[in-house]
Enzyme design. Structure first.
Site, PDB file in Angstrom:
ATOM      1  N   LYS A 197       0.311  -1.366  -0.408  1.00 31.44           N
ATOM      2  CA  LYS A 197       0.672  -0.340   0.054  1.00 31.44           C
ATOM      3  C   LYS A 197       0.977   1.308   0.350  1.00 31.44           C
ATOM      4  CE  LYS A 197      -2.127   1.523   3.757  1.00 31.44           C
ATOM      5  NZ  LYS A 197      -1.095   2.724   4.321  1.00 31.44           N
ATOM      6  N   ASN A 198       1.568   1.214   0.536  1.00 28.41           N
ATOM      7  CA  ASN A 198       2.688   2.247   0.924  1.00 28.41           C
ATOM      8  C   ASN A 198       3.839   3.038  -0.064  1.00 28.41           C
ATOM      9  OD1 ASN A 198       0.551   2.812   3.375  1.00 28.41           O
ATOM     10  ND2 ASN A 198       2.526   2.348   5.072  1.00 28.41           N
ATOM     11  N   ARG A 238      -8.891   0.080   5.373  1.00 20.89           N
ATOM     12  CA  ARG A 238      -7.279   1.252   4.117  1.00 20.89           C
ATOM     13  C   ARG A 238      -6.863   0.554   3.738  1.00 20.89           C
ATOM     14  NH1 ARG A 238      -7.094   6.131   7.803  1.00 20.89           N
ATOM     15  NH2 ARG A 238      -5.414   6.741   5.577  1.00 20.89           N
TER      16      ARG A 238
END
Ligand code: EPZ
Length: 423
Positions: free
Chosen positions: A22-23, A390
């Site tokens: 994700k990051n 998320r």
């Protein structure tokens, strides 16, 4: 509101495939607008933060075409606005990567200041220091950061603190600056390397990513590329049982694997997989979060949950963020014996967790509470799972693949139905 409902006490076993990081993906999506040609990115995790950032990128006019849930095409030539509104920033802090990307490409940008976060204040002073060093004027107005530069000139930048966000944002601002830029005390996380590799695949000239000194030689422009995001080193967190975690880069998990080994787990590393098993009782160890390659702060809550049912007294020291122990109150309601003093959690291991109804305080703490629910006897219900979704794609589905009894529900009736089914 939706919840996860879990029937714990079932040792997990089997194989699970890890998704894209994700990051890394968030920064890569922002960097993709830095060319006027079309960029194709795959192995994106299908999680809320990614979809919110894609909306923000479309919101400034870029053409965003979803090929499938893990692949997107972006063309930045259609951008017609250099302002990212507060609504986007409020939803996802990583929208601030558009500041570096737009500044690097258009020499102008305005992005609403990110709000605080559940894990502490998240300043941007190091991002701003880097932009100013490159020659940008930076102005804080109406809750936004406005940057503009007649020209961006390569320079030497020392980041006072190791910051993933500042390293990546300054790197993006420098890739088309005039001349050479050196970023010292740079973050070395795998996702910093992935962003540098992505930019180099677009024609940038970045060397040294993954070390604490990154050297950039500015280029005229960037071109199209097809790129695949690296596997997520954080999602690969293991639980009790015997799990083969596939599609990972074992080296990226070294600090976590070393601590699980110290606590009594068995770890087997393969080329692109890691097998974690916890046959016997776990025992205490000491953990301190540090910038990569140290123990990752994003794994701190998950490790604390494992140590909470290990024999003996452990300590977990959080050196990156000032408020990352909010899960301790929830874990205490599940029977944990943890005392937090300043940035240190003193954990006296207990025999087992007790099921309870708990609430996810943030993304990684929410994942940690799921691990506690899987280990606890009985039925655990976790509220506020929007935090978890998320950053974790298909979390219940992936855990069910390895034998977990977990479902996403939205009513008390569904909780009762699940409870009857698993009893
Ligand atoms: C990134 O946040 C990650 N987020 C975080 O993951 C992760 O915990 C963090 O890096 C550390 O690895 C994304 O990549 C979207 P930092 P970031 O800048 O970049 C201070 C998750 O769960 N600092 O490395 O915001 C800061 O306050 C999230 O996926 C300044 O003082 O983190 C912190 O104490 C949570 N001034 C330390 O540096 C600045 O200008 C490290 O922060 C910037 C940061």
């Amino acid at each position: 509101m939706e919840q996860y409902v879990i029937k714990g006490g079932v040792p997990l076993s089997g194989e699970v495939e890890i998704g894209g990081a994700k990051n890394a993906a968030l920064a890569i999506l922002a960097a993709a607008i830095m060319t006027d040609e079309t960029v194709t990115i795959d192995n994106l995790p299908d999680v809320r933060d990614i979809n919110v950032l894609l909306d923000a990128i479309a919101g400034i006019g870029a053409k965003v075409e979803r090929i499938d849930s893990h692949t997107v095409k972006i063309n930045g030539s259609y951008i017609d606005c250099l302002c990212v509104d507060y609504d986007s920033m409020k939803k996802i802090r990583a929208s601030y990567y558009l500041l570096g990307a737009l500044l690097g490409k258009y020499k102008e940008a305005e992005v609403a200041l990110p709000g605080g976060c559940n894990i502490g204040s998240r300043p941007m002073d190091l991002h701003i220091k880097g932009f100013k060093a490159l020659g940008a004027n930076v102005e804080l107005r109406n809750g936004a950061v406005a940057v503009e530069a007649k020209e961006l000139v390569g320079t030497h930048i020392y980041l006072d603190k190791v910051s993933v966000g500042a390293t990546i944002n300054v790197m993006m601002a420098a890739v088309m600056a005039d001349g050479k830029t050196t970023i010292e005390n740079a973050a070395k996380e795998p996702h910093v390397v992935d962003v540098a590799n992505f930019l180099n695949s677009m024609g940038a000239n970045i060397r040294g990513a993954g070390t604490d000194v990154i050297r950039i030689v500015g280029v005229e422009s960037l071109h199209k590329t097809d790129y695949s995001v690296i596997p997520d080193q954080i999602e690969a967190a293991a639980t009790h049982g015997d799990i083969l975690v596939k599609n990972v880069i074992p080296k990226h998990l070294e600090a976590t694997s070393a601590k699980l080994l110290e606590a009594g787990c068995r770890i087997e590393e393969f080329d692109d997989a890691v097998r974690v098993s916890a046959a016997g009782p776990l025992h205490n160890t000491q953990v301190t979060t540090l910038p990569y390659p140290g123990f990752p702060t994003d794994m701190q809550p998950q490790m604390a949950v494992v140590l909470g049912i290990a024999q003996g007294t452990s300590t977990v020291t959080e050196s990156i963020f000032e408020n990352r122990f909010k899960y301790v109150d929830e874990l205490t309601r599940m029977g944990a014996d943890i005392k937090v003093e300043s940035n240190v959690a003193i954990i006296n291991g207990v025999d087992h967790y007790m099921s309870a109804r708990v609430s996810a305080p943030d993304l990684r703490a929410g994942a940690a509470l799921v691990i506690a629910g899987l280990a606890a006897e009985g039925i655990t219900v976790i509220d506020d799972i929007h935090f978890i979704e998320r950053g974790y794609e298909e979390f219940p589905e992936k855990l069910s693949q390895v034998g977990a009894k977990i479902e996403k529900v939205s009513t008390e009736k569904e909780i009762q139905k699940f409870t009857l089914k698993v009893s």
